[in-house]
Design a protein around this motif. Sequence first.
Motif, PDB file in Angstrom:
ATOM      1  N   ILE A  48       0.993  -1.754   0.390  1.00  0.00           N
ATOM      2  CA  ILE A  48      -0.667  -0.448  -0.013  1.00  0.00           C
ATOM      3  C   ILE A  48       0.714   1.322   0.404  1.00  0.00           C
ATOM      4  O   ILE A  48       0.346   2.581  -0.350  1.00  0.00           O
TER       5      ILE A  48
ATOM      6  N   GLY B 149       3.339   1.895  -1.866  1.00  0.00           N
ATOM      7  CA  GLY B 149       3.597   2.039  -2.768  1.00  0.00           C
ATOM      8  C   GLY B 149       2.574   2.908  -4.044  1.00  0.00           C
ATOM      9  O   GLY B 149       2.618   3.433  -5.133  1.00  0.00           O
ATOM     10  N   ILE B 150       1.833   2.705  -3.325  1.00  0.00           N
ATOM     11  CA  ILE B 150       0.571   3.453  -4.475  1.00  0.00           C
ATOM     12  C   ILE B 150       0.364   5.145  -4.338  1.00  0.00           C
ATOM     13  O   ILE B 150       0.210   5.979  -4.867  1.00  0.00           O
ATOM     14  N   ILE B 151       1.564   5.386  -3.166  1.00  0.00           N
ATOM     15  CA  ILE B 151       1.052   7.305  -2.654  1.00  0.00           C
ATOM     16  C   ILE B 151       2.345   7.183  -3.659  1.00  0.00           C
ATOM     17  O   ILE B 151       1.719   8.723  -4.243  1.00  0.00           O
TER      18      ILE B 151
ATOM     19  N   LEU C  34       3.138   6.963  -6.696  1.00  0.00           N
ATOM     20  CA  LEU C  34       2.668   6.548  -7.341  1.00  0.00           C
ATOM     21  C   LEU C  34       2.028   7.401  -7.516  1.00  0.00           C
ATOM     22  O   LEU C  34       0.975   8.489  -8.750  1.00  0.00           O
ATOM     23  N   ILE C  35       0.797   8.033  -6.793  1.00  0.00           N
ATOM     24  CA  ILE C  35      -0.900   9.156  -7.312  1.00  0.00           C
ATOM     25  C   ILE C  35       0.104   9.956  -7.215  1.00  0.00           C
ATOM     26  O   ILE C  35      -0.119  11.259  -8.017  1.00  0.00           O
TER      27      ILE C  35
ATOM     28  N   SER D  85       8.498  10.773  -1.025  1.00  0.00           N
ATOM     29  CA  SER D  85       7.968   9.255  -0.348  1.00  0.00           C
ATOM     30  C   SER D  85       7.774   8.274  -0.804  1.00  0.00           C
ATOM     31  O   SER D  85       8.074   7.349  -0.488  1.00  0.00           O
TER      32      SER D  85
ATOM     33  N   PHE E  77       9.083   4.774   0.402  1.00  0.00           N
ATOM     34  CA  PHE E  77       9.160   3.657   0.296  1.00  0.00           C
ATOM     35  C   PHE E  77       9.746   2.612  -0.313  1.00  0.00           C
ATOM     36  O   PHE E  77       9.700   1.328   0.526  1.00  0.00           O
TER      37      PHE E  77
END
Length: 342
Positions: free
Chosen positions: A2, A4-6, A8-9, A37, A41
């Motif tokens: 999860i 890794g989503i930050i 990416l967004i 971030s 990560f």
Amino acid sequence: MIFGIIPLILFIIFLYFYLKDPRRIINGFLFNAFFCSFLLFCLIASYQSKYENLHLIIAIPVLALIMMLPFGIVALMVGLFLNAKTLMRKEGRRFSNCLTLLAAIGILLFLLLPIINPTSLFSSHLQPIFSGIALIAVYFFVHLSNFLTAYFLYQFNRPRRNQDFIIVLGSGLINDKVPPLLASRINKAIDFYWKQAAVTTPPTIIFSGGQGPDENLPEAEAMQKYAIEKGIPIEHTVQENRSINTYQNMLFSKQIMDSLKDKYKSIFTTNNFHLFRAGLYAKQAGLNSQGIGSKTAFYYWPNAMIREYIAIVMMGRKRHMKVVGVILGFVTFLSVISFIFS
């Protein structure tokens, strides 16, 4: 994972804002947020990984960076002192050429603060005010980081060779002649002109610059003459000889382009250190024009960048004054409360 989503967004948001308009300081903030971030990560992923080699691959560079940071600050200070000496020797001892010297002195005082400990000389009731001053320093450090990142990202702007106009921004004449700094801007426009002319219709070059109090002719006239001597056809050149600053360069050039063509594409040329701020002025003037920068002598660049940042701060002075005012007001209130109830 999860986490890794930050990043990416954040990267997607950054990309959206940058492609929409690269002339924004928020682009620097978004990229810095994505980068931090992403590093976080990587650290979390390596910590949770079962592979010890991956721990070392991530941990060693991070530790090396942390250990090198103090040496980097000292190296920056020394470099700024040396740069100030070189700049004043080549450009003269004017206040505008002393900014790197002042920055170096500021870093030196910052390094000496823990030793001097000036807060110990004042009442403990004033500690919130010193904390507020530190918070203001952090605020401007973050703002400076965002500006530098946005500046470097803007250097990658590569306009297509389908322009109708190229605006060359003036920077002053010396003895009524085009000096090297201004010549580099004109040469950048000339280079783009010939590259576009080789594949499609050549653009019109607008030379933008009025007449200063110590000049016998407008900058635009001297710039046009320089370009014609370099082989640019006079019918592909236009003078804008009223402007006295960058905003007027953009505004008056826009008026000329509006009078010549209904729909058009344009770019502007200036020195790379001035590129980002010029883009902001183009936006203020309602001009949808991106810039390309000419190279600047390395010894001149640090001082020029400090001057650019001061100008950027002044452009947003109302917002900065509000932030600083809120911080100072709050810590002053805490100091008063501390004094009353002590």
